[in-house]
Design a protein around this motif. Structure first.
Motif, PDB file in Angstrom:
ATOM      1  N   GLU A  33       0.843  -1.210   0.000  1.00  0.00           N
ATOM      2  CA  GLU A  33       0.000   0.000   0.000  1.00  0.00           C
ATOM      3  C   GLU A  33       0.874   1.256   0.000  1.00  0.00           C
ATOM      4  OE1 GLU A  33      -3.935   1.889   2.188  1.00  0.00           O
ATOM      5  OE2 GLU A  33      -2.769   0.378   3.268  1.00  0.00           O
ATOM      6  N   GLN A  34       2.024   1.191   0.649  1.00  0.00           N
ATOM      7  CA  GLN A  34       2.944   2.339   0.693  1.00  0.00           C
ATOM      8  C   GLN A  34       3.529   2.666  -0.676  1.00  0.00           C
ATOM      9  OE1 GLN A  34       5.891   2.125   3.978  1.00  0.00           O
ATOM     10  NE2 GLN A  34       4.799   0.261   4.566  1.00  0.00           N
ATOM     11  N   LEU A  35       3.456   1.711  -1.605  1.00  0.00           N
ATOM     12  CA  LEU A  35       4.048   1.894  -2.936  1.00  0.00           C
ATOM     13  C   LEU A  35       3.029   2.344  -3.980  1.00  0.00           C
ATOM     14  CD1 LEU A  35       6.183  -1.388  -3.066  1.00  0.00           C
ATOM     15  CD2 LEU A  35       6.850   0.863  -2.187  1.00  0.00           C
ATOM     16  N   MET A  36       1.783   2.505  -3.562  1.00  0.00           N
ATOM     17  CA  MET A  36       0.715   2.800  -4.527  1.00  0.00           C
ATOM     18  C   MET A  36       0.522   4.294  -4.757  1.00  0.00           C
ATOM     19  SD  MET A  36      -0.487   0.050  -5.723  1.00  0.00           S
ATOM     20  CE  MET A  36      -0.164  -1.670  -5.393  1.00  0.00           C
ATOM     21  N   PRO A  37       0.178   4.654  -5.997  1.00  0.00           N
ATOM     22  CA  PRO A  37      -0.125   6.064  -6.296  1.00  0.00           C
ATOM     23  C   PRO A  37      -1.478   6.471  -5.703  1.00  0.00           C
ATOM     24  CG  PRO A  37      -0.413   4.697  -8.256  1.00  0.00           C
ATOM     25  CD  PRO A  37       0.132   3.805  -7.179  1.00  0.00           C
ATOM     26  N   ASN A  76      10.216   3.902  -7.886  1.00  0.00           N
ATOM     27  CA  ASN A  76      10.702   5.114  -7.225  1.00  0.00           C
ATOM     28  C   ASN A  76      10.245   5.176  -5.759  1.00  0.00           C
ATOM     29  OD1 ASN A  76      12.069   6.072  -9.509  1.00  0.00           O
ATOM     30  ND2 ASN A  76      10.218   7.032 -10.301  1.00  0.00           N
ATOM     31  N   LYS A  77       9.015   4.756  -5.518  1.00  0.00           N
ATOM     32  CA  LYS A  77       8.471   4.773  -4.154  1.00  0.00           C
ATOM     33  C   LYS A  77       9.203   3.762  -3.268  1.00  0.00           C
ATOM     34  CE  LYS A  77       5.228   6.811  -1.760  1.00  0.00           C
ATOM     35  NZ  LYS A  77       5.305   8.206  -1.420  1.00  0.00           N
ATOM     36  N   LEU A  78       9.534   2.600  -3.829  1.00  0.00           N
ATOM     37  CA  LEU A  78      10.276   1.593  -3.061  1.00  0.00           C
ATOM     38  C   LEU A  78      11.623   2.180  -2.616  1.00  0.00           C
ATOM     39  CD1 LEU A  78      10.456  -1.387  -2.057  1.00  0.00           C
ATOM     40  CD2 LEU A  78      11.671  -1.863  -4.192  1.00  0.00           C
ATOM     41  N   LYS A  79      12.288   2.842  -3.527  1.00  0.00           N
ATOM     42  CA  LYS A  79      13.589   3.463  -3.193  1.00  0.00           C
ATOM     43  C   LYS A  79      13.400   4.522  -2.111  1.00  0.00           C
ATOM     44  CE  LYS A  79      17.620   5.621  -5.295  1.00  0.00           C
ATOM     45  NZ  LYS A  79      18.664   4.619  -5.383  1.00  0.00           N
ATOM     46  N   GLU A  80      12.316   5.297  -2.210  1.00  0.00           N
ATOM     47  CA  GLU A  80      12.030   6.357  -1.241  1.00  0.00           C
ATOM     48  C   GLU A  80      11.707   5.766   0.136  1.00  0.00           C
ATOM     49  OE1 GLU A  80       8.235   9.183  -0.656  1.00  0.00           O
ATOM     50  OE2 GLU A  80       9.168   9.362  -2.640  1.00  0.00           O
TER      51      GLU A  80
END
Length: 132
Positions: A28-32, A125-129
């Motif tokens: 869920e943390q990786l979703m737009p 990009n979100k995973l890296k963040e």
């Protein structure tokens, strides 16, 4: 089969990245922002893509510190698999590749390829963040 992918390097060891990705609750943390009605367990996730479709995914396969493969739990608009592939670059760096394989006819490819590429790019990009 249409393949859409992107990859990044993350400054974490491969087991930390694998542990995060192998639990669908973390996805869920990786979703737009256009993803809502999220519900998940370790092995399944259900959500709605704004103005598109409801999806339910399940983990079909896990290979420790290497692969997490997701497939639709229910009938999807087209055949699709989502796969995270991990490779240890060093003890503290992991290469994470997110791949979507979708069976799209020409019409669906014109409609869906762009949004799917945006999703792949966003999640990588979100995973890296998130794992920084």
């Amino acid at each position: 089969m249409t393949t859409i992918q992107n990859k990044t390097e993350i400054n974490k060891n491969v087991s930390e990245v694998y542990t995060f990705l192998s639990d669908l609750n973390n996805h869920e943390q990786l979703m737009p922002e256009n993803i809502y009605n999220w519900s998940s367990t370790t092995d399944e996730a259900r959500f709605t893509i704004q103005n598109m479709a409801k999806l339910a995914l399940k983990v079909e396969d896990r290979v420790e510190n290497q692969i997490i493969k997701l497939v639709p739990l229910e009938k999807a608009p087209f055949e699709v698999t989502l796969r995270w592939e991990l490779q240890a670059i060093s003890d503290t760096v992991t290469e994470a590749t997110f791949i979507i394989d979708a069976d799209l006819n020409m019409m669906m490819k014109m409609i869906a390829a762009g949004p799917l590429q945006k999703l792949v790019d966003f999640q990588v990009n979100k995973l890296k963040e998130v794992l920084g």
